[in-house]
Structure formats: C-alpha cells, structure tokens
Motif scaffolding. Structure first.
Motif, mmCIF file in Angstrom:
data_model
loop_
_atom_site.group_PDB
_atom_site.id
_atom_site.type_symbol
_atom_site.label_atom_id
_atom_site.label_comp_id
_atom_site.label_asym_id
_atom_site.label_seq_id
_atom_site.Cartn_x
_atom_site.Cartn_y
_atom_site.Cartn_z
ATOM 1 N N UNK A 69 0.847 -1.196 0.000
ATOM 2 C CA UNK A 69 0.000 0.000 0.000
ATOM 3 C C UNK A 69 0.881 1.244 0.000
ATOM 4 N N UNK A 70 0.258 2.398 -0.274
ATOM 5 C CA UNK A 70 0.972 3.669 -0.137
ATOM 6 C C UNK A 70 0.337 4.558 0.923
ATOM 7 N N UNK A 71 -0.612 4.002 1.693
ATOM 8 C CA UNK A 71 -1.216 4.726 2.817
ATOM 9 C C UNK A 71 -1.277 3.808 4.033
ATOM 10 N N UNK A 72 -1.123 4.408 5.199
ATOM 11 C CA UNK A 72 -1.038 3.624 6.433
ATOM 12 C C UNK A 72 -2.373 2.987 6.849
ATOM 13 N N UNK A 73 -3.522 3.679 6.763
ATOM 14 C CA UNK A 73 -4.773 3.043 7.196
ATOM 15 C C UNK A 73 -5.054 1.716 6.500
ATOM 16 N N UNK A 74 -4.781 1.647 5.191
ATOM 17 C CA UNK A 74 -5.006 0.396 4.479
ATOM 18 C C UNK A 74 -4.019 -0.677 4.922
ATOM 19 N N UNK A 75 -2.787 -0.260 5.219
ATOM 20 C CA UNK A 75 -1.793 -1.210 5.706
ATOM 21 C C UNK A 75 -2.234 -1.824 7.027
ATOM 22 N N UNK A 76 -2.768 -0.999 7.923
ATOM 23 C CA UNK A 76 -3.230 -1.495 9.218
ATOM 24 C C UNK A 76 -4.385 -2.477 9.035
ATOM 25 N N UNK A 77 -5.312 -2.144 8.151
ATOM 26 C CA UNK A 77 -6.457 -3.035 7.922
ATOM 27 C C UNK A 77 -6.003 -4.391 7.392
ATOM 28 N N UNK A 78 -5.037 -4.367 6.475
ATOM 29 C CA UNK A 78 -4.527 -5.617 5.933
ATOM 30 C C UNK A 78 -3.839 -6.444 7.022
ATOM 31 N N UNK A 79 -3.128 -5.776 7.928
ATOM 32 C CA UNK A 79 -2.484 -6.482 9.032
ATOM 33 C C UNK A 79 -3.531 -7.110 9.952
ATOM 34 N N UNK A 80 -4.587 -6.353 10.255
ATOM 35 C CA UNK A 80 -5.662 -6.883 11.097
ATOM 36 C C UNK A 80 -6.358 -8.061 10.433
ATOM 37 N N UNK A 81 -6.412 -8.043 9.106
ATOM 38 C CA UNK A 81 -7.063 -9.124 8.364
ATOM 39 C C UNK A 81 -6.149 -10.323 8.155
ATOM 40 N N UNK A 82 -4.928 -10.257 8.674
ATOM 41 C CA UNK A 82 -4.039 -11.404 8.629
ATOM 42 C C UNK A 82 -3.259 -11.593 7.347
ATOM 43 N N UNK A 83 -3.056 -10.508 6.576
ATOM 44 C CA UNK A 83 -2.340 -10.647 5.311
ATOM 45 C C UNK A 83 -0.829 -10.552 5.457
ATOM 46 N N UNK A 84 -0.339 -10.404 6.672
ATOM 47 C CA UNK A 84 1.095 -10.393 6.871
ATOM 48 C C UNK A 84 1.526 -9.477 7.993
#
Length: 299
Positions: A225-240
């Motif tokens: 991603x190039x934005x932090x909110x989406x990165x956090x959501x992906x982390x919460x969803x277990x993508x890495x």
C-alpha cells in the motif's frame, strides 16, 4: 513602476515557481486564462519570451531565469518585512503554511494547534499532508515537520513530539504455522506488507537496531500500500506482518488483535521536529506558534 507592472512580475514569479498556469492561478485566486494574458502582456512589454510552453511542461527561458534570480529574493524580502510589521499589532497575527505527514498532523500538530488557535483568532495555519520529503523553501512553506534524523543541517529544528518507535506487528493468525521471528533476517520466512513512500523511491526498508548493530531489511509479501490506514487493515485481516509507528497500533496490541514481534530490535529514535530556515526572521506570531508546538518531557 506602476502597480500593474508590479502585479505582472508577481504573476510571472508564481507561474515559474509552480511550473503550471493551473496551479499558479489557484494560488493567486484568478483564472488560468487571465493569468495567461498577464504573462503574454509582460512578455510583449519586455520584448522577450520569459517562459517556454509545451503541452506537457512549462519552464523559464534563460532570460526568465535571469529575471527570477532577481525577483525571488526581492519579493521574499518584501514578504519578510510585511510579516515583521505584525510586531506592531496589539494582537499577534500571521498566516503560516506547514507541510507534514498525516501521522504527524493527526497525533502532534492538530491536537496542539486546535487549542492554540482558539486563543489567537488572528493567526491562520494551513496544514499540507505530504508523505514525500518536501523542500519547504522552493515550495514556499513556512515550516515543515520531519523525524529528527531527517532534518537538514541548515535548518532550525524544534522537537515537538516524544521519542518514537517503529515496531513489527501481525495478527495472531500469522503465527499459526510459523513461529515468531527472533531476528530481522527471519522475516524472510513470513509474509509481510510493504509500504511505498515517494521519498524513498520504492518500498520502505524496515530498520532495526540492537547493541550498536543497525540493519535495514527488504521484505516481501502478497500486498502493498501507499497509505497507512489500508496497511493497518490488511495487518488486522491477517495478510502479513507490518512495520508501523507503535502509537498507531497501540489499541490493537492492547486488545490482542495484533501481536508485536522483534521488540528487542525496535529501539526508540528522535521523534517529530518542526523545522524552518535558519535565515528566517521569526515574527511574534511564529514564535508563539513554535512555543505552542514545542515538546516538554513529563516530569
């Protein structure tokens, strides 16, 4: 010099700085067509072309560069003198543009400014969120905000936030079939979520340190991603696993939705600093603004 001629020169300066009639018109509060006519009128009066225009670019000619070398410092001095006149006002006043990352705005700048500006209605502040490292002089910002180790040496830097820390986190599901990494090198065994930052020309390398040993690690994974909110959501969803400011994900660590790893490889570092050119003559309003933002360690 007539007022009209002075206005034409100012218009040329702004167009040359913005390298765009559209952006310059927005900055000057006029239309693109009107601005184009002003530049044409100036060139006809001087009898020389000042700007080279194509469908994709706009740049000063050699003559235009020569004129700019005189106009930029001259108008800069005028602006500085006008700003200095606020010293004679009964109440502090001024308008200031500050560039900073979204995280700095959300966690440091706005919480402090919202209290400060309520007490000084004649002080105006424009906050510009940028992930890139902006040249505040060429972009005509009064100040910028960066992490302490990113501030250039010819700038005055004022600490405005506490020590910061970047940490590695992941959802509990990331460790169902993989153990927690013990060293940064073991991140290659895990899926990780990359963040692309303009300032770094690509994916951000994760930085670690322990016992005077420093390390930068490039990671890989399925998403970036190039934005932090989406990165956090992906982390919460277990993508890495994600590498992120500790304060941004503290609530998710507290409620166990995220797990921190490599804690002993994640030392604190200098936090956010407000910076501005050392040659600037601060107005009373700017001094008040700086003091309102200055960080004071808790006793």
């Amino acid at each position: 010099m007539r007022r009209e001629e002075l206005g034409d020169l100012m218009a040329f300066l702004v167009v040359a700085e913005e390298k765009s009639f559209t952006k310059a018109a927005a900055r000057l509060g006029t239309s693109q067509s009107s601005l184009s006519l002003i530049i044409k009128r100036l060139e006809e009066r001087l009898g020389i072309r000042l700007l080279t225009r194509t469908t994709r670019s706009l740049a000063p000619t050699a003559a235009g560069e020569g004129l700019l070398s005189t106009l930029a410092p001259a108008f800069g001095n005028i602006e500085a003198q006008l700003s200095a006149l606020t010293e004679f006002r009964d109440t502090p006043a001024g308008s200031f543009r500050i560039t900073a990352g979204q995280h700095a705005i959300d966690t440091i700048l706005w919480p402090k400014l919202s209290r400060f500006l309520a007490d000084y209605p004649d002080i105006k502040v424009e906050l510009n969120a940028e992930s890139a490292l902006t040249d505040i002089v060429s972009e005509r910002f009064d100040a910028g905000v960066r992490l302490g180790d990113q501030v250039e040496k010819d700038m005055i830097a004022i600490r405005i936030g506490p020590l910061a820390r970047m940490i590695v986190v992941g959802a509990p599901s990331c460790f169902h079939d993989r153990s927690h990494p013990k060293t940064p090198h073991e991140l290659s065994l895990h899926r990780c979520i990359n963040l692309r930052l303009p300032s770094y020309g690509g994916f951000y390398a994760w930085e670690f340190g322990r016992e005077r040993q420093e390390m930068r690690v490039r990671v890989g994974g399925q998403v970036a991603f190039n934005t932090v909110p989406q990165l956090i959501k992906a982390a919460l969803d277990g993508f890495g696993l994600a590498y992120i400011h500790e304060d941004v994900v503290r609530r998710y660590l507290d409620d166990k939705r995220l797990v921190q790893v490599l804690d002993d490889w994640s030392p604190p570092f200098p936090g956010y600093h407000l910076y501005y050119p050392s040659r600037r003559h601060p107005s009373p309003a700017f001094i008040l603004l700086v003091e309102a933002l200055r960080h004071h360690d808790a006793n």
